[in-house]
Design a protein around this motif. Structure first.
Motif, PDB file in Angstrom:
ATOM      1  N   ALA A 210     -17.152  17.065  42.472  1.00  0.00           N
ATOM      2  CA  ALA A 210     -16.636  15.748  42.845  1.00  0.00           C
ATOM      3  C   ALA A 210     -15.356  15.403  42.097  1.00  0.00           C
ATOM      4  N   GLU A 211     -15.245  15.875  40.857  1.00  0.00           N
ATOM      5  CA  GLU A 211     -14.076  15.572  40.028  1.00  0.00           C
ATOM      6  C   GLU A 211     -13.009  16.671  40.104  1.00  0.00           C
ATOM      7  N   HIS A 212     -13.237  17.677  40.942  1.00  0.00           N
ATOM      8  CA  HIS A 212     -12.303  18.798  41.099  1.00  0.00           C
ATOM      9  C   HIS A 212     -12.072  19.524  39.770  1.00  0.00           C
ATOM     10  N   VAL A 213     -13.175  19.778  39.078  1.00  0.00           N
ATOM     11  CA  VAL A 213     -13.151  20.457  37.793  1.00  0.00           C
ATOM     12  C   VAL A 213     -13.946  21.751  37.913  1.00  0.00           C
ATOM     13  N   PRO A 214     -13.370  22.893  37.552  1.00  0.00           N
ATOM     14  CA  PRO A 214     -14.126  24.151  37.609  1.00  0.00           C
ATOM     15  C   PRO A 214     -15.303  24.134  36.634  1.00  0.00           C
ATOM     16  N   VAL A 215     -16.396  24.734  37.045  1.00  0.00           N
ATOM     17  CA  VAL A 215     -17.593  24.830  36.213  1.00  0.00           C
ATOM     18  C   VAL A 215     -17.904  26.306  35.990  1.00  0.00           C
ATOM     19  N   PHE A 216     -18.010  26.684  34.725  1.00  0.00           N
ATOM     20  CA  PHE A 216     -18.481  28.021  34.390  1.00  0.00           C
ATOM     21  C   PHE A 216     -19.996  27.948  34.306  1.00  0.00           C
ATOM     22  N   SER A 217     -20.696  28.664  35.198  1.00  0.00           N
ATOM     23  CA  SER A 217     -22.155  28.574  35.239  1.00  0.00           C
ATOM     24  C   SER A 217     -22.782  29.568  34.273  1.00  0.00           C
ATOM     25  N   ARG A 218     -22.921  29.116  33.051  1.00  0.00           N
ATOM     26  CA  ARG A 218     -23.618  29.917  32.049  1.00  0.00           C
ATOM     27  C   ARG A 218     -25.079  30.111  32.442  1.00  0.00           C
ATOM     28  N   TYR A 219     -25.641  29.109  33.115  1.00  0.00           N
ATOM     29  CA  TYR A 219     -27.036  29.193  33.524  1.00  0.00           C
ATOM     30  C   TYR A 219     -27.252  30.369  34.473  1.00  0.00           C
ATOM     31  N   LYS A 220     -26.407  30.483  35.493  1.00  0.00           N
ATOM     32  CA  LYS A 220     -26.533  31.598  36.432  1.00  0.00           C
ATOM     33  C   LYS A 220     -26.316  32.935  35.738  1.00  0.00           C
ATOM     34  N   LEU A 221     -25.344  32.964  34.828  1.00  0.00           N
ATOM     35  CA  LEU A 221     -25.043  34.187  34.102  1.00  0.00           C
ATOM     36  C   LEU A 221     -26.251  34.660  33.305  1.00  0.00           C
ATOM     37  N   MET A 222     -26.826  33.756  32.518  1.00  0.00           N
ATOM     38  CA  MET A 222     -27.926  34.137  31.641  1.00  0.00           C
ATOM     39  C   MET A 222     -29.201  34.424  32.438  1.00  0.00           C
ATOM     40  N   LYS A 223     -29.416  33.677  33.513  1.00  0.00           N
ATOM     41  CA  LYS A 223     -30.581  33.939  34.354  1.00  0.00           C
ATOM     42  C   LYS A 223     -30.461  35.319  34.997  1.00  0.00           C
ATOM     43  N   ALA A 224     -29.254  35.694  35.374  1.00  0.00           N
ATOM     44  CA  ALA A 224     -29.035  37.022  35.953  1.00  0.00           C
ATOM     45  C   ALA A 224     -29.310  38.117  34.930  1.00  0.00           C
ATOM     46  N   TRP A 225     -28.966  37.878  33.669  1.00  0.00           N
ATOM     47  CA  TRP A 225     -29.313  38.848  32.633  1.00  0.00           C
ATOM     48  C   TRP A 225     -30.820  39.072  32.594  1.00  0.00           C
ATOM     49  N   GLY A 226     -31.576  37.960  32.618  1.00  0.00           N
ATOM     50  CA  GLY A 226     -33.028  38.072  32.571  1.00  0.00           C
ATOM     51  C   GLY A 226     -33.600  38.767  33.793  1.00  0.00           C
ATOM     52  N   GLU A 227     -33.005  38.510  34.961  1.00  0.00           N
ATOM     53  CA  GLU A 227     -33.478  39.151  36.181  1.00  0.00           C
ATOM     54  C   GLU A 227     -33.157  40.639  36.193  1.00  0.00           C
ATOM     55  N   ARG A 228     -32.041  40.996  35.572  1.00  0.00           N
ATOM     56  CA  ARG A 228     -31.684  42.411  35.489  1.00  0.00           C
ATOM     57  C   ARG A 228     -32.662  43.147  34.580  1.00  0.00           C
ATOM     58  N   SER A 229     -32.953  42.546  33.434  1.00  0.00           N
ATOM     59  CA  SER A 229     -33.895  43.145  32.488  1.00  0.00           C
ATOM     60  C   SER A 229     -34.178  42.144  31.373  1.00  0.00           C
ATOM     61  N   PRO A 230     -35.452  41.904  31.053  1.00  0.00           N
ATOM     62  CA  PRO A 230     -35.753  41.039  29.906  1.00  0.00           C
ATOM     63  C   PRO A 230     -35.116  41.553  28.617  1.00  0.00           C
ATOM     64  N   ASP A 231     -34.954  42.866  28.518  1.00  0.00           N
ATOM     65  CA  ASP A 231     -34.338  43.424  27.320  1.00  0.00           C
ATOM     66  C   ASP A 231     -32.861  43.055  27.226  1.00  0.00           C
ATOM     67  N   VAL A 232     -32.169  43.010  28.372  1.00  0.00           N
ATOM     68  CA  VAL A 232     -30.767  42.610  28.358  1.00  0.00           C
ATOM     69  C   VAL A 232     -30.639  41.180  27.860  1.00  0.00           C
ATOM     70  N   LEU A 233     -31.444  40.270  28.410  1.00  0.00           N
ATOM     71  CA  LEU A 233     -31.381  38.877  27.980  1.00  0.00           C
ATOM     72  C   LEU A 233     -31.705  38.748  26.492  1.00  0.00           C
ATOM     73  N   SER A 234     -32.732  39.443  26.042  1.00  0.00           N
ATOM     74  CA  SER A 234     -33.134  39.301  24.639  1.00  0.00           C
ATOM     75  C   SER A 234     -32.041  39.766  23.690  1.00  0.00           C
ATOM     76  N   THR A 235     -31.258  40.780  24.075  1.00  0.00           N
ATOM     77  CA  THR A 235     -30.180  41.231  23.200  1.00  0.00           C
ATOM     78  C   THR A 235     -28.977  40.300  23.239  1.00  0.00           C
ATOM     79  N   MET A 236     -28.910  39.426  24.239  1.00  0.00           N
ATOM     80  CA  MET A 236     -27.848  38.426  24.302  1.00  0.00           C
ATOM     81  C   MET A 236     -28.207  37.172  23.494  1.00  0.00           C
ATOM     82  N   LEU A 237     -29.503  37.005  23.189  1.00  0.00           N
ATOM     83  CA  LEU A 237     -29.968  35.828  22.475  1.00  0.00           C
ATOM     84  C   LEU A 237     -30.131  36.122  20.989  1.00  0.00           C
ATOM     85  N   SER A 238     -30.137  35.060  20.212  1.00  0.00           N
ATOM     86  CA  SER A 238     -30.425  35.201  18.788  1.00  0.00           C
ATOM     87  C   SER A 238     -31.932  35.334  18.586  1.00  0.00           C
TER      88      SER A 238
END
Length: 280
Positions: A210-238
């Motif tokens: 609505a405000e014509h501002v780009p949004v970087f979807s970190r949520y989609k990115l991180m969810k995709a890591w988890g869908e690819r492999s729980p191990d991938v997501l876990s290595t991206m997290l602390s």
């Protein structure tokens, strides 16, 4: 502890030290180097990050910054938000995403780039928007990258008030001619009320549109890591399983930097910036 205004220039200097990121990533990176060679950019060393698709909702247009770079003038970016901006979960301030983003942009833009870290852990939007408005008046950045919404979603904030405050902050920046990019909520395995949480994620996307501002979807990115492999997501997290770790912040910084020099952004007005096939 608040680290508002942290200068990332020194913090980003040693950001690629593998000794800080653990054996899992180091082994993966080494295997990737054997395949792609050592002459490519750092992002080619991490296959999980390299496989990530662009996650900006719309092209980022930075004509003003491009003009400043052509004139060899310094560019100042304000990274504001909560713990993910402050760098909670990173092994040191050098591995926060703003510090790593500064290093990436200095390499790709070949200019004087300062990314100010104005992250403050635990904040909700009602606290951040006041700091944003003050920083806009006092620092006059060229670009604001606003990571927003996780604590509001977790703490059960009011959705209408959240949207209103998000618009207020965006409007304050745009009134001064400052470009804005939003970074939405993180994904993590222990989300308790997924429907409620994803409504807040949707509010960031809808308000950005609505405000014509780009949004970087970190949520989609991180969810995709988890869908690819729980191990991938876990290595991206602390180790807390919630905040990003060094590897996750590195990938976040790389992908934001990639989005900030698409042909429709800085490279469009800077002929000496090369756009690689991976960025098209």
């Amino acid at each position: 502890m608040e680290k508002e205004g942290l200068d990332c220039s020194q913090a980003g200097a040693d950001r690629k030290s593998w000794s800080r990121v653990g054996p899992v990533w180091a082994a993966s990176a080494l295997a990737s180097i054997l395949l792609v060679g050592v002459t490519g950019p750092a992002r080619a060393q991490d296959t999980a990050c390299l496989a990530s698709k662009p996650v900006f909702s719309s092209p980022v247009r930075l004509e003003g910054i491009g003009s400043k770079l052509r004139r060899q003038e310094p560019v100042r970016i304000l990274a504001i938000g909560s713990s993910s901006t402050e760098g909670i979960g990173a092994s040191s301030p050098a591995y926060s995403y703003p510090a790593q983003l500064q290093a990436d942009l200095m390499q790709s833009w070949k200019g004087n780039i300062a990314v100010d870290n104005a992250g403050k852990g635990g904040e909700t939007i009602s606290e951040t928007v006041g700091r944003l408005e003050a920083a806009l008046r006092e620092r006059r950045p060229d670009l604001v990258i606003w990571q927003v919404g996780t604590n509001d979603a977790v703490k059960g904030g009011d959705e209408a008030r959240f949207s209103s405050l998000l618009r207020q902050g965006i409007d304050a920046a745009q009134a001064l001619g400052v470009e804005v990019v939003l970074v939405d909520q993180q994904y993590y395995p222990a989300i308790k009320d997924l429907d409620h949480y994803e409504r807040f994620v949707g509010l960031v996307g809808a308000t950005g549109a609505a405000e014509h501002v780009p949004v970087f979807s970190r949520y989609k990115l991180m969810k995709a890591w988890g869908e690819r492999s729980p191990d991938v997501l876990s290595t991206m997290l602390s180790s807390d399983g919630f905040h990003m770790g060094d590897r996750g912040y590195d990938c976040l910084a790389q992908l934001i930097a990639d989005g900030l020099h698409y042909p429709t952004a800085v490279s469009e007005v800077m002929p000496n910036v090369t756009v690689t096939a991976a960025q098209r």
